[in-house]
Scaffold this motif. Structure first.
Motif, PDB file in Angstrom:
ATOM      1  N   ILE A 369       0.826  -1.131   0.051  1.00  0.00           N
ATOM      2  CA  ILE A 369      -0.030  -0.125   0.140  1.00  0.00           C
ATOM      3  C   ILE A 369       1.062   1.277  -0.024  1.00  0.00           C
ATOM      4  O   ILE A 369       0.615   2.161  -0.535  1.00  0.00           O
ATOM      5  N   GLU A 370       2.144   1.096   0.762  1.00  0.00           N
ATOM      6  CA  GLU A 370       2.702   2.301   0.690  1.00  0.00           C
ATOM      7  C   GLU A 370       3.692   2.591  -0.617  1.00  0.00           C
ATOM      8  O   GLU A 370       3.847   3.714  -0.810  1.00  0.00           O
ATOM      9  N   ALA A 371       3.696   1.632  -1.363  1.00  0.00           N
ATOM     10  CA  ALA A 371       4.208   1.691  -2.643  1.00  0.00           C
ATOM     11  C   ALA A 371       3.526   2.152  -3.649  1.00  0.00           C
ATOM     12  O   ALA A 371       4.000   3.403  -4.547  1.00  0.00           O
ATOM     13  N   VAL A 372       2.280   1.988  -3.523  1.00  0.00           N
ATOM     14  CA  VAL A 372       1.202   2.489  -4.462  1.00  0.00           C
ATOM     15  C   VAL A 372       1.114   4.073  -4.156  1.00  0.00           C
ATOM     16  O   VAL A 372       1.079   4.867  -4.805  1.00  0.00           O
ATOM     17  N   ALA A 373       1.054   4.343  -2.663  1.00  0.00           N
ATOM     18  CA  ALA A 373       0.877   5.664  -2.359  1.00  0.00           C
ATOM     19  C   ALA A 373       2.107   6.541  -2.705  1.00  0.00           C
ATOM     20  O   ALA A 373       1.946   7.608  -3.101  1.00  0.00           O
ATOM     21  N   GLN A 374       3.418   5.884  -2.701  1.00  0.00           N
ATOM     22  CA  GLN A 374       4.519   6.681  -3.204  1.00  0.00           C
ATOM     23  C   GLN A 374       4.514   6.909  -4.645  1.00  0.00           C
ATOM     24  O   GLN A 374       4.849   8.082  -5.179  1.00  0.00           O
ATOM     25  N   SER A 375       3.992   5.775  -5.264  1.00  0.00           N
ATOM     26  CA  SER A 375       3.857   6.290  -6.744  1.00  0.00           C
ATOM     27  C   SER A 375       2.909   7.284  -6.921  1.00  0.00           C
ATOM     28  O   SER A 375       3.249   8.222  -7.909  1.00  0.00           O
ATOM     29  N   LEU A 376       1.705   7.340  -6.394  1.00  0.00           N
ATOM     30  CA  LEU A 376       0.869   8.465  -6.570  1.00  0.00           C
ATOM     31  C   LEU A 376       1.495   9.700  -6.179  1.00  0.00           C
ATOM     32  O   LEU A 376       1.321  10.847  -6.793  1.00  0.00           O
ATOM     33  N   ARG A 377       2.185   9.757  -4.920  1.00  0.00           N
ATOM     34  CA  ARG A 377       2.768  10.906  -4.628  1.00  0.00           C
ATOM     35  C   ARG A 377       3.839  11.586  -5.680  1.00  0.00           C
ATOM     36  O   ARG A 377       3.900  12.885  -5.865  1.00  0.00           O
ATOM     37  N   LYS A 378       4.671  10.525  -6.017  1.00  0.00           N
ATOM     38  CA  LYS A 378       5.437  10.913  -7.242  1.00  0.00           C
ATOM     39  C   LYS A 378       4.694  11.535  -8.291  1.00  0.00           C
ATOM     40  O   LYS A 378       5.208  12.621  -8.977  1.00  0.00           O
ATOM     41  N   GLY A 379       3.785  10.869  -8.829  1.00  0.00           N
ATOM     42  CA  GLY A 379       2.870  11.309  -9.914  1.00  0.00           C
ATOM     43  C   GLY A 379       2.358  12.729  -9.860  1.00  0.00           C
ATOM     44  O   GLY A 379       2.358  13.328 -10.853  1.00  0.00           O
ATOM     45  N   SER A 380       2.051  12.728  -8.733  1.00  0.00           N
ATOM     46  CA  SER A 380       1.271  14.139  -8.385  1.00  0.00           C
ATOM     47  C   SER A 380       2.435  15.300  -8.388  1.00  0.00           C
ATOM     48  O   SER A 380       2.237  16.398  -8.858  1.00  0.00           O
ATOM     49  N   ARG A 381       3.675  15.186  -7.874  1.00  0.00           N
ATOM     50  CA  ARG A 381       4.611  16.062  -7.923  1.00  0.00           C
ATOM     51  C   ARG A 381       5.001  16.353  -9.465  1.00  0.00           C
ATOM     52  O   ARG A 381       5.328  17.657  -9.621  1.00  0.00           O
ATOM     53  N   GLU A 382       4.984  15.273 -10.140  1.00  0.00           N
ATOM     54  CA  GLU A 382       5.524  15.498 -11.569  1.00  0.00           C
ATOM     55  C   GLU A 382       4.459  16.369 -12.231  1.00  0.00           C
ATOM     56  O   GLU A 382       4.748  17.174 -13.383  1.00  0.00           O
ATOM     57  N   ARG A 383       3.247  16.141 -12.076  1.00  0.00           N
ATOM     58  CA  ARG A 383       2.139  16.763 -12.655  1.00  0.00           C
ATOM     59  C   ARG A 383       2.019  18.123 -12.347  1.00  0.00           C
ATOM     60  O   ARG A 383       1.889  19.195 -13.409  1.00  0.00           O
ATOM     61  N   LYS A 384       2.291  18.591 -10.876  1.00  0.00           N
ATOM     62  CA  LYS A 384       2.610  19.811 -10.507  1.00  0.00           C
ATOM     63  C   LYS A 384       3.646  20.518 -11.247  1.00  0.00           C
ATOM     64  O   LYS A 384       3.465  21.922 -11.636  1.00  0.00           O
ATOM     65  N   GLN A 385       4.827  19.664 -11.436  1.00  0.00           N
ATOM     66  CA  GLN A 385       5.938  20.573 -12.077  1.00  0.00           C
ATOM     67  C   GLN A 385       5.744  20.959 -13.496  1.00  0.00           C
ATOM     68  O   GLN A 385       5.890  22.145 -14.141  1.00  0.00           O
ATOM     69  N   GLN A 386       4.976  20.095 -14.032  1.00  0.00           N
ATOM     70  CA  GLN A 386       4.739  20.066 -15.744  1.00  0.00           C
ATOM     71  C   GLN A 386       3.643  21.259 -15.958  1.00  0.00           C
ATOM     72  O   GLN A 386       3.915  22.087 -16.617  1.00  0.00           O
ATOM     73  N   ARG A 387       2.785  21.393 -15.031  1.00  0.00           N
ATOM     74  CA  ARG A 387       1.754  22.645 -15.125  1.00  0.00           C
ATOM     75  C   ARG A 387       2.478  23.888 -14.809  1.00  0.00           C
ATOM     76  O   ARG A 387       2.162  24.889 -15.445  1.00  0.00           O
ATOM     77  N   ALA A 388       3.421  23.788 -13.864  1.00  0.00           N
ATOM     78  CA  ALA A 388       4.220  25.069 -13.491  1.00  0.00           C
ATOM     79  C   ALA A 388       4.971  25.590 -14.647  1.00  0.00           C
ATOM     80  O   ALA A 388       5.367  26.685 -14.802  1.00  0.00           O
ATOM     81  N   GLU A 389       5.471  24.443 -15.389  1.00  0.00           N
ATOM     82  CA  GLU A 389       6.307  24.988 -16.421  1.00  0.00           C
ATOM     83  C   GLU A 389       5.617  25.479 -17.690  1.00  0.00           C
ATOM     84  O   GLU A 389       5.881  26.231 -18.407  1.00  0.00           O
TER      85      GLU A 389
END
Length: 389
Positions: A369-389
């Protein structure tokens, strides 16, 4: 009554309008021919029964008619199979089920007439009318299945009717245990009481009740800080039974931490003082857990007095066996492997430990469960970075 022959081994009664089938079961031990007659309302049913009988006879699957009742068979099974090969505790448990429940409900039924439907009704009776738990009713099923399995092996039954019933569903009891804080509260509460060595042996070492009751001073090595578990003392009803440990793996040499050494030394010293005080009235039985005059505690007494102590001191609900569960969970939380926990508990296999404690000791689901949560957190950060750019 007038019967007329219809065909080989089948006749018809004009008055009763029934077909009679003569079934040949061969000869008994004295050489006498065994024949039985069955009646049917239709010729097709009579022919079918005759064909089935002859097929079973040709393939050696035929059982001779037998008037033995369920009660008679169970008494034979207990005397010839169970008592010579099972522990006294098992014999006592089986006897209680047979005498109190099975014989009153099923005892008069001819064994060869015991149907799956009647057995199924018996299980419902145990749960609905007697208020027994499904787990207890399952023990009745296991007993009947084993007893009737021997009847099949010895050609008294053609097949086992318990194979065609829905057995009561067994639900593994939920283990109750203490966390560190609750166990420390208990250890403080038992200081100076007769339960102090009991709680230390069960909480620090995970011993079973019968193992603690079977422990003798000759099994305790204070210098080497070890104790040897190789005997058990338990009860079958009101009878005390002394026997070997539960299985081969239960015989084990355990390390004693300093806290256990201290408590057992104090208990040993107290027993020596008791011996001087009681003099000739002291019974030196050699057991670790005893009354002041030297007689060992009854195993059932320890269970009862522990439960009363827990209630009296308003501690979280726990049974004496719950201290064994506490040991297992605390060992796991401290980083011990399931293999080492199993060895300490004296289980026959690691699978036994896993089966009992799987949902308590298994943390792989947390990692997943923690591995899935980490993947979602990573994906969320990447999306935020892409939108900021």
């Amino acid at each position: 009554m007038s019967r007329t022959r219809v065909e080989r081994n089948i006749s018809f009664d004009d008055e009763k309008k029934k077909y009679y089938v003569n079934l040949d079961f061969g000869r008994d031990a004295r050489g006498r021919q065994i024949k039985k007659t069955r009646t049917f309302a239709r010729l097709s049913d009579a022919r079918r029964a005759l064909r089935l009988h002859e097929v079973q006879r040709d393939f050696g699957a035929l059982t001779q008619p037998n008037d033995t009742t369920v009660a008679q068979w169970l008494n034979y099974w207990m005397d010839a199979v169970v008592r010579p090969n099972r522990a006294a505790t098992t014999v006592h448990g089986y006897s209680q089920m047979i005498v109190n429940h099975i014989i009153p409900q099923l005892g008069d039924i001819p064994l060869q007439s015991l149907s799956p439907q009647r057995i199924q009704q018996y299980y419902a009776y145990l749960c609905n009318d007697c208020g027994l738990s499904p787990n207890t009713a399952r023990k009745h099923h296991d007993l009947l299945r084993n007893a009737l399995r021997i009847a099949v092996m010895q050609d008294v039954l053609a097949r086992n009717p318990t194979d065609r019933v829905e057995p009561p569903k067994f639900k593994r009891p939920e283990p109750h245990f203490y966390d560190v804080e609750s166990l420390l509260r208990l250890l403080d509460a038992v200081k100076g009481t007769r339960l102090e060595p009991v709680v230390y042996l069960a909480g620090y070492l995970g011993l079973r009740r019968e193992e603690m009751c079977g422990l003798r001073w000759k099994d305790v090595d204070f210098q080497g800080k070890t104790l040897c578990i190789h005997r058990a003392r338990t009860m079958a009803g009101s009878q005390v039974i002394e026997k070997d440990t539960k299985n081969r793996s239960s015989t084990r040499l355990l390390h004693m931490p300093d806290e256990v050494v201290r408590v057992l030394r104090a208990e040993r010293k107290q027993q020596r003082e008791n011996r001087l005080f009681y003099g000739a009235d002291y019974h030196d039985t050699g057991y670790v857990l005893t009354w002041p005059e030297g007689e060992p505690y009854l195993p059932n007494y320890l269970t009862e007095v522990f439960s009363k102590f827990i209630r009296k001191n308003r501690l979280p609900k726990l049974t004496l066996h719950g201290l064994r569960h506490t040991f297992a969970t605390l060992a796991n939380h401290s980083g011990a492997t399931i293999y080492n926990i199993s060895k300490s508990l004296g289980h026959s296999t690691v699978a036994t430990t896993s089966m009992i404690y799987t949902h308590l000791l298994d943390t792989t689901h947390e990692q997943t469960i923690e591995a899935v949560a980490q993947s979602l957190r990573k994906g969320s950060r990447e999306r935020k970075q892409q939108r900021a750019e």
